[in-house]
Design an enzyme around this catalytic site. Sequence first.
Site, PDB file in Angstrom:
ATOM      1  N   ASP B 128       0.783  -1.240   0.000  1.00 40.93           N
ATOM      2  CA  ASP B 128       0.000   0.000   0.000  1.00 40.93           C
ATOM      3  C   ASP B 128       0.814   1.290   0.000  1.00 40.93           C
ATOM      4  O   ASP B 128       0.540   2.193  -0.764  1.00 40.93           O
ATOM      5  CB  ASP B 128      -1.000  -0.006   1.178  1.00 40.93           C
ATOM      6  CG  ASP B 128      -0.373  -0.398   2.517  1.00 40.93           C
ATOM      7  OD1 ASP B 128       0.859  -0.668   2.536  1.00 40.93           O
ATOM      8  OD2 ASP B 128      -1.095  -0.452   3.523  1.00 40.93           O
ATOM      9  N   GLU B 373      10.313 -16.348   1.499  1.00 44.43           N
ATOM     10  CA  GLU B 373      11.170 -15.204   1.140  1.00 44.43           C
ATOM     11  C   GLU B 373      12.411 -15.289   2.033  1.00 44.43           C
ATOM     12  O   GLU B 373      12.612 -14.484   2.938  1.00 44.43           O
ATOM     13  CB  GLU B 373      10.403 -13.889   1.369  1.00 44.43           C
ATOM     14  CG  GLU B 373      11.139 -12.653   0.858  1.00 44.43           C
ATOM     15  CD  GLU B 373      10.394 -11.356   1.196  1.00 44.43           C
ATOM     16  OE1 GLU B 373       9.329 -11.422   1.837  1.00 44.43           O
ATOM     17  OE2 GLU B 373      10.898 -10.281   0.822  1.00 44.43           O
ATOM     18  N   HIS B 398       6.590 -14.057  -3.470  1.00 41.44           N
ATOM     19  CA  HIS B 398       8.032 -14.372  -3.556  1.00 41.44           C
ATOM     20  C   HIS B 398       8.281 -15.859  -3.843  1.00 41.44           C
ATOM     21  O   HIS B 398       8.758 -16.212  -4.896  1.00 41.44           O
ATOM     22  CB  HIS B 398       8.794 -13.929  -2.306  1.00 41.44           C
ATOM     23  CG  HIS B 398       8.793 -12.455  -2.115  1.00 41.44           C
ATOM     24  ND1 HIS B 398       9.495 -11.623  -2.946  1.00 41.44           N
ATOM     25  CD2 HIS B 398       8.160 -11.669  -1.215  1.00 41.44           C
ATOM     26  CE1 HIS B 398       9.310 -10.372  -2.566  1.00 41.44           C
ATOM     27  NE2 HIS B 398       8.494 -10.376  -1.521  1.00 41.44           N
TER      28      HIS B 398
END
Lengths: 538, 538
Positions: B128, B373, B398
């Site tokens: 965001d 990740e 990821h």
Amino acid sequence: MAAYYILLLSCFFYVGFCAFLDVVKEYDLMPLFRAVRDRDSYLRARNDILLEERNQRIGHDVILNQNEERVNGILMKFKELEINRSRTHGEPFPPSVNFLVGKPLVEKSQVFQIIKSMPKGAALHLHDTSMVDLHWLVQNVTYRDNCYMCLKKSYVYFNFFGGTPPSNPDCPWKSVREERAKATDVNEFDNLLYLNLTLITPDPAKAYPNINVVWTRFLQTFDQVGGLINYAPVFRDYFYEALNEFNMDNVQYLEFRGLLPKVYELNGTQLDKDWVMKTYHDGFVNFVAEHRNEFSGGKVIYSGLRIVPENDVLSQVKESIRFRQLYPNHFAGYDLVGQEDPGVPLLGYLDALLYPSEQTPPLDLPYFFHAGETDWQGTPTDRNLIDAVLLNTSRIGHGYALDKHPQIMKIVKQRNIAIEVNPISNQVLALVQDLRNHPAADLVAQDFPVVISSDDPAIWGARGLSYDFYMAFMALAGEDADLRLLKKLAINSIELSAMTQIEKNKAMNLWRQKWDAFIQKMLHQLNQSGGDVSSLFG
Amino acid sequence: MAAYYILLLSCFFYVGFCAFLDVVKEYDLMPLFRAVRDRDSYLRARNDILLEERNQRIGHDVILNQNEERVNGILMKFKELEINRSRTHGEPFPPSVNFLVGKPLVEKSQVFQIIKSMPKGAALHLHDTSMVDLHWLVQNVTYRDNCYMCLKKSYVYFNFFGGTPPSNPDCPWKSVREERAKATDVNEFDNLLYLNLTLITPDPAKAYPNINVVWTRFLQTFDQVGGLINYAPVFRDYFYEALNEFNMDNVQYLEFRGLLPKVYELNGTQLDKDWVMKTYHDGFVNFVAEHRNEFSGGKVIYSGLRIVPENDVLSQVKESIRFRQLYPNHFAGYDLVGQEDPGVPLLGYLDALLYPSEQTPPLDLPYFFHAGETDWQGTPTDRNLIDAVLLNTSRIGHGYALDKHPQIMKIVKQRNIAIEVNPISNQVLALVQDLRNHPAADLVAQDFPVVISSDDPAIWGARGLSYDFYMAFMALAGEDADLRLLKKLAINSIELSAMTQIEKNKAMNLWRQKWDAFIQKMLHQLNQSGGDVSSLFG
């Protein structure tokens, strides 16, 4: 007739049924997911996946006895401790640090200490003139009579001369003995000589900004020591010392790529490939005779430089066929070496390399090609992997790019073509920085025929095989990969060597004895420390 | 009865035949090798392998028309040129250089220029408050009334206040307007503000020696700008600007992880998640209304921080179910974010995450978990991959560690679970240095459902999606991967989005129009340059 129709019909029915089974098979994972609703069935499904993956790794088929399990407990305690030190507390993780500066970190590791004393089987990917710790060259060879040095662009070169050295304006020869005598500090003098012959540097990223720069410097180091190693008496001793160092590092067998270089004597005599091969042969035989309960021997892989004209490769191939007949127990086959990216791809030597298989009957010459030692996907270098398998290579040197070739991976797995992984070499020679990103991790996870080797340990200050075994254990496998992996890597190295089945059996027997002794020694140490693991290595 | 026996017999016969076929299938590669004796059959076999691998890659099923082939020719000319510049001439290869210093190298690339003007479909992995170029925050937002800044340990923080700012001894508030007026050079002042909010630094390896250090600094940048972005009028404008920037970068749709933070007004009013979701909804609707022929919209994925207690996750899950009902077209599902290594693993939130599927009937809540990740294989973080698929994740954020999990790879392929690859993020946030070592290269080689996204482009000075698309094209695929790959990545991004089938059809139609226009534009440029490719981007 009716029976015929029934047969036909039933066949159709069966085909349909098989097709249906195939669909079911393809979606065999679905019930797993449908069933996962509550905590218990979830945890069961999770465990199944964990187990399934554990059963696919290198070492999954190794069963440890009770004693081995105890040693495994010690090993894993240290492994966890050392990983958490970096993972949680941010200390540098040795496999993530360029070995040129990270070596001392490795030596502090208890895991490394255990690996050092572990019998590791065979080292199958080495090069003739980078097997011996360069300290030995400095401390032993440069102290010999008739040894001369010269300095060109601040790099030191060596040679032996019987009388007065010839004029060499570019790089005037000086007696090492006299230069050393002039030095204010002999230790410092010797240490500078040592560093000058290695890639060691305080800031590798700055000194070697890309693969071409580091390879240029790397190849230069071979020139620097060539005049030392290729002097006949040293050549013999160097080879003995190589066997000795690997033996001391608990490696019992080795196969190395040899250029079979011209060797010289003080009187100017040049010794040829036959002399070199005979020297290797005698070296192996004598060393094994002296170390019957420790060492199994080794083989030579003749290696041309991947820059020569195709005719030279053809001559080398033919010479290799001859050596294979002359030394069936100590000559393994042929390879091409040098920096792969700028070099001639295997395809460029196709006719020469097809020569043995095109004869009637085909001539016996196993290949051991370096292939895919590159980050440049989709290039001729990268495609050497395709040519290596099509040329029926017995093993692949590096195979760094293998993961990017799903079809070659299939072939490699199916035909059990060993991948010779040299983690530290790939890091120092600028293919990968953090060894946790080394693509061989995937091969380990899928039980590919992987062997670990050390390539050119001397050039980056390593010794034997333990440093690379440590990297494989800590970085090419997960935190949960244990003694089973190490044991299997050792077994792999014998099974995937160029030994005959009889030689393998013998080597494997010796390895098992050494392995049992290692387990006993570890348990003895543990008992002596009163079970206190942390004090095991003082 | 006889017929029955015949049926039975024929079944047995068939089973045997099937088993025989299986054996043949397993060894189907062998004839290839037996046949390879002469040059011609060798080259045919080689071509078969090359073709086989080409047919397994992402993009293998894309057929280019004549116009596209011409554009492909231009693209590939530049790609080859740029790769050879590094491969042969040793110039820095942009994907091998940390983006924090390598960005200008990317911008010089003609391949990058082409990718910029190419319609790239959807960006599916964004966060965001890091979608908008930070220059906009500095140049637009910090110039607004009531904007205050403070300096803590040489890092700048911002906030808006209606009246006199409260006392803040740790970090005393000062009017940005007044501070800027005092500066001798406003441009320099603004540029320092900009750099202070990013990870940009001249020596990333030194500034961020490990993943923990870079993540600490990374998370801090979110705090630094939080007071700017979470001010209600800015919040609305920021979101509009995000859509605008991605649209300008030829991205037509986006899905982003949102924390749904508390937003404030000058009078002290705190606006809640419902206000935030409504703002996003209205933002999407209005932007699409204004850009009907360019933009398709987007969806929000609510994301908790993977450090909170499980009860909070349960509340968030329940809120997500509610938002999914309230905003079926703009709310996609739920995820957990934050540095994965030290965070709570998915397993730690199991009960909360199983909640929707345990209801009768199960409640609708798609998951979009960040998982794997990490470089730490065999750890709880690494195993998040297992939990993500068991929790029925729609996509994986990821999935960096995926290659080390052969069983999860199988599931991911079978169930078409998209892997959201963010190359630059993984480099800057210290998972991998040289993007040619990014494990997603293997996924590209095997046509996994990969989408490329840009994660937090603002924090490292990127913008939109083009930089990451460039990295994927140049480093996650070979020199020979072409326009087919790029086209398929764009198509993937739409197909693997959380859009409904109707929404996808609409978005795909729009994308096709944009794609055709791109091809036309490229050909027009080529014609204008008189066919001289090198002058295309002058």
